[in-house]
Design an enzyme around this catalytic site. Structure first.
Site, PDB file in Angstrom:
ATOM      1  N   GLU A  68      -6.383-102.031 -13.706  1.00 48.30           N
ATOM      2  CA  GLU A  68      -4.858-102.170 -13.937  1.00 48.30           C
ATOM      3  C   GLU A  68      -4.051-100.929 -14.034  1.00 48.30           C
ATOM      4  O   GLU A  68      -2.914-100.867 -13.745  1.00 48.30           O
ATOM      5  CB  GLU A  68      -5.222-102.155 -15.517  1.00 48.30           C
ATOM      6  CG  GLU A  68      -3.969-102.300 -16.456  1.00 48.30           C
ATOM      7  CD  GLU A  68      -3.052-103.872 -16.214  1.00 48.30           C
ATOM      8  OE1 GLU A  68      -1.734-103.420 -16.490  1.00 48.30           O
ATOM      9  OE2 GLU A  68      -3.452-104.436 -15.503  1.00 48.30           O
ATOM     10  N   ASP A  69      -4.260 -99.711 -14.224  1.00 51.15           N
ATOM     11  CA  ASP A  69      -3.774 -98.456 -14.422  1.00 51.15           C
ATOM     12  C   ASP A  69      -3.634 -97.352 -13.144  1.00 51.15           C
ATOM     13  O   ASP A  69      -3.227 -96.505 -13.151  1.00 51.15           O
ATOM     14  CB  ASP A  69      -3.794 -97.726 -15.574  1.00 51.15           C
ATOM     15  CG  ASP A  69      -3.671 -98.480 -16.817  1.00 51.15           C
ATOM     16  OD1 ASP A  69      -2.794 -99.665 -16.776  1.00 51.15           O
ATOM     17  OD2 ASP A  69      -4.189 -98.198 -17.864  1.00 51.15           O
TER      18      ASP A  69
END
Length: 708
Positions: free
Chosen positions: A78-79
């Protein structure tokens, strides 16, 4: 917070799983640290301290290597620049799927609007159905975020706390992880109502100063009784969490001083037979409190929970709750469905009481499969997640599990929809009882049916299970569809005429497409059954016409006396409208609730003058958006209801909701929600209806039970 290094983490895993794949954990740790390099949390700490802390929480649950590795990597896809393919290649497809599942859950905005929330709940349960470990990582992630929430903005803290209280804490409880539920609730409570929490803690300190260490005294009393009976068992005592006490105070309407069962004790035995010997010893010494005994050993919860619960009047008459279970039962009580993955000495723990997560999920999701729309699904999920259970028996001896507060009608629908639809009566323990009777543990229920019987509209208010409510709604919708369509057509005609348009079939078909419904007939049926509002239908096609208020006063500036940083809400209990005298009550995080000056609910705030705000309405023309509930009794005759709706529309008032409160052979009693401009507009509508010969009685309804 100091970051746990990789060797310390491996030690935590090795303590319960000496055969752990240390190389896998080291590689995941190094990869995660490298991917998150240069990223920081709101507190200023390196971001990677968070995934490591989540992994450490999961070691407390003695989980497998794949789950620990997933925790270390749960934010990488996700990051960071990491990809699913890379994670799969380096750590295997199992870990990649778990990390991807956690990523999808992170993207769900579970605290958004009701419809969106329901759809996201569907996605959450779909993720659970693939692999429950995804939820375990997400719960640990939320727990660490709540433990470190102080570094977030106040508005974000409140949002996360509400989401935790409404979704994640009940979910942890439903999965049997009671310790996590209690901690999540208490952390959210600390954010949402710090004064309430502090008041509970202060009262505890005062109580302890007055009475001494009650927990230690009662623990010694129980140990003494067990020694006298020759029973080898461990005894633990604790004070209940502040939020648990607060909730009991709210449910029972009692102050702290009157709340007695604020202490909980656990007795952990060597075997199942000793559980019942302990129960006998405790009941021999102390008087059992009626209605507070539950045997979850003979009737386990669906998540595998087994224990005996009893409440007794202990030392100095104080009520204490005692839970009795074996060591294996205790492990399941602590870990819930996560016990399926827990390890001991390098092998998967063989706990006979741990449930198969796949079977548990199947039983949970089966009940949601028949939900036809978002609202129904959301209602089912929330009811199921919050429900405590009662166990009842069919005449054949089959056990039927139902949520607390269930009725014979819920029992009938739990057996089969056909049995519920044709129910005409019920016997509980051989005695005929009303259908609204609340069932208790261990009762035998016999359902009586009759051919041709159909569900009644009043049944919706009797049942508590989502399954029963959904089945009744479907049946009523089918039976009353033609009547609802006819009423809906009249409501639509009036609403469209109010904005200078015609309610044509083409317009309704367009509205159906915008609202996500099948066709124009479905729009009319839901409009007639008050499942959607007439303004929603008009706004779906002509949003500008509905919003256009000309020279009308801006709704957000309708009340004078509200400071620039506050927002206000009209209280649904008294439903004040412009032209009536009003006063405000302040709430932390909720702004100001506006009440009519004569509202009975204000009596509760008489001793809190600092929360009162002097308010009055802005002078000028207000839009017709202020809801007032009218209690109307009309003659039961052809066309009367249509004429009443037309009459209200003729006064330029919009009907936003309608509910049949009572149906008799010769009259109907309706609760009609009407949107009005001000007190003068209300007087005009009431006068017009009073003059109608088919209206037997009319009054403005103010309901103190409705709260903002």
């Amino acid at each position: 917070m100091q970051k746990i290094d990789v060797e310390d983490l491996i030690t935590l895993v090795r303590n319960y799983n000496p055969r752990t794949n240390e190389d896998l954990i080291r590689r995941a740790y190094d990869y995660g640290e490298r991917m998150h390099e240069g990223q920081f949390r709101k507190s200023g700490e390196p971001y990677f301290t968070h995934p490591v802390a989540v992994a450490a929480i999961l070691t407390e649950m003695r989980l497998d290597d794949a789950t620990i590795v997933t925790a270390l990597l749960h934010d990488t896809i996700e990051d960071t620049r990491s990809t699913y393919q890379e994670v799969s290649q380096m750590f295997g497809a199992d870990v990649a799927e778990l990390v991807n599942g956690v990523t999808k859950l992170t993207n769900l905005q579970l605290s958004s609007s009701e419809t969106k929330q329901a759809e996201n709940f569907r996605k959450l349960f779909m993720a659970m159905s693939k692999d429950l470990r995804v939820i375990l990582v997400k719960l640990a992630d939320r727990l660490h975020n709540m433990r470190t929430i102080k570094s977030m903005r106040p508005d974000k803290q409140a949002q996360k706390a509400r989401e935790t209280m409404e979704i994640y804490a009940p979910l942890a409880g439903r999965m049997g992880m009671q310790w996590m539920r209690e901690e999540l609730e208490d952390l959210a409570f600390r954010v949402l109502n710090p004064e309430g929490r502090n008041s509970i803690i202060r009262r505890f300190i005062t109580l302890q100063r007055e009475t001494g260490d009650v927990i230690q005294k009662i623990t010694q009393d129980i140990r003494h009784e067990l020694e006298e009976a020759g029973i080898d068992a461990d005894v633990f005592g604790r004070a209940k969490k502040p939020y648990g006490i607060w909730r009991k105070m709210q449910e029972k309407g009692q102050g702290f001083s009157r709340l007695s069962d604020i202490y909980g004790f656990r007795v952990i035995t060597r075997n199942e037979a000793d559980c019942y010997r302990v129960l006998g010893a405790i009941h021999h010494r102390w008087r059992a409190v009626p209605g507070r005994f539950k045997d979850y050993i003979s009737q386990p919860k669906s998540n595998g929970y087994r224990s005996i619960h009893t409440t007794v009047s202990g030392r100095d008459g104080k009520r204490v709750e005692v839970q009795i279970r074996t060591r294996q039962m205790h492990e399941v009580a602590e870990a819930g469905v996560a016990a399926h993955w827990s390890y001991r000495d390098g092998v998967r723990a063989e706990n006979p009481f741990a449930v198969d997560p796949a079977k548990w999920l199947a039983s949970l999701t089966e009940r949601f499969a028949n939900a036809e729309d978002h609202d129904e699904f959301l209602e089912n999920v929330k009811l199921e997640m919050y429900a405590d259970q009662v166990f009842c028996f069919s005449p054949k001896g089959d056990v039927v599990k139902l949520p607390k507060g269930a009725t014979p009608l819920d029992f009938a629908y739990a057996i089969h929809t056909r049995i519920g639809d044709s129910c005409v009566g019920a016997k509980v323990d051989g005695v005929r009882v009303p259908l609204w009777t609340r069932l208790k543990n261990g009762q035998s229920v016999e359902i009586m049916t009759a051919e041709g019987q159909r569900p009644q509209a009043t049944w919706i208010d009797i049942v508590v299970t989502g399954r029963a409510k959904g089945a009744i709604r479907r049946s009523l919708r089918e039976e009353d569809r033609e009547r609802y369509i006819k009423l809906g057509r009249e409501l639509a005609r009036v609403a469209f005429e109010n904005v200078g348009r015609k309610s044509t079939d083409k317009a309704l078909q367009t509205a159906a497409k915008t609202l996500g419904l099948d066709d124009a007939a479905e729009v009319l049926a839901r409009l007639g059954s008050a499942e959607i509002r007439a303004t929603d239908v008009v706004q779906a096609i002509y949003p500008d016409l509905v919003r256009d208020t000309g020279d009308e006063i801006d709704v957000e500036r309708a009340v004078i006396g509200i400071s620039a940083d506050q927002h206000f809400t009209i209280s649904p209990c008294c439903q004040p409208v412009p032209g009536e005298r009003i006063v405000g009550i302040t709430y932390r995080g909720r702004g100001v609730i506006v009440h009519a000056i004569d509202c009975p609910a204000l009596a509760a705030y008489e001793e809190q003058p600092e929360r009162w705000v002097d308010l009055h309405w802005q002078s000028g023309k207000h839009p017709a958006i202020y809801s007032v509930t009218l209690n109307v009794t009309i003659r039961n005759d052809a066309g009367v209801l249509g004429r009443i709706c037309t009459l209200i529309g003729d006064q330029k008032a919009n009907i936003s909701d309608m509910h049949f409160a009572d149906r008799k052979h010769d009259f109907y009693r309706l609760l009609i929600d009407v949107e009005l401009r001000d007190a003068e507009h209300l007087h005009t509508v009431l006068t017009a209806l009073e003059a109608e010969s088919d209206v037997a009685a009319i009054e403005r309804l103010r309901d103190a039970s409705r709260k903002a």
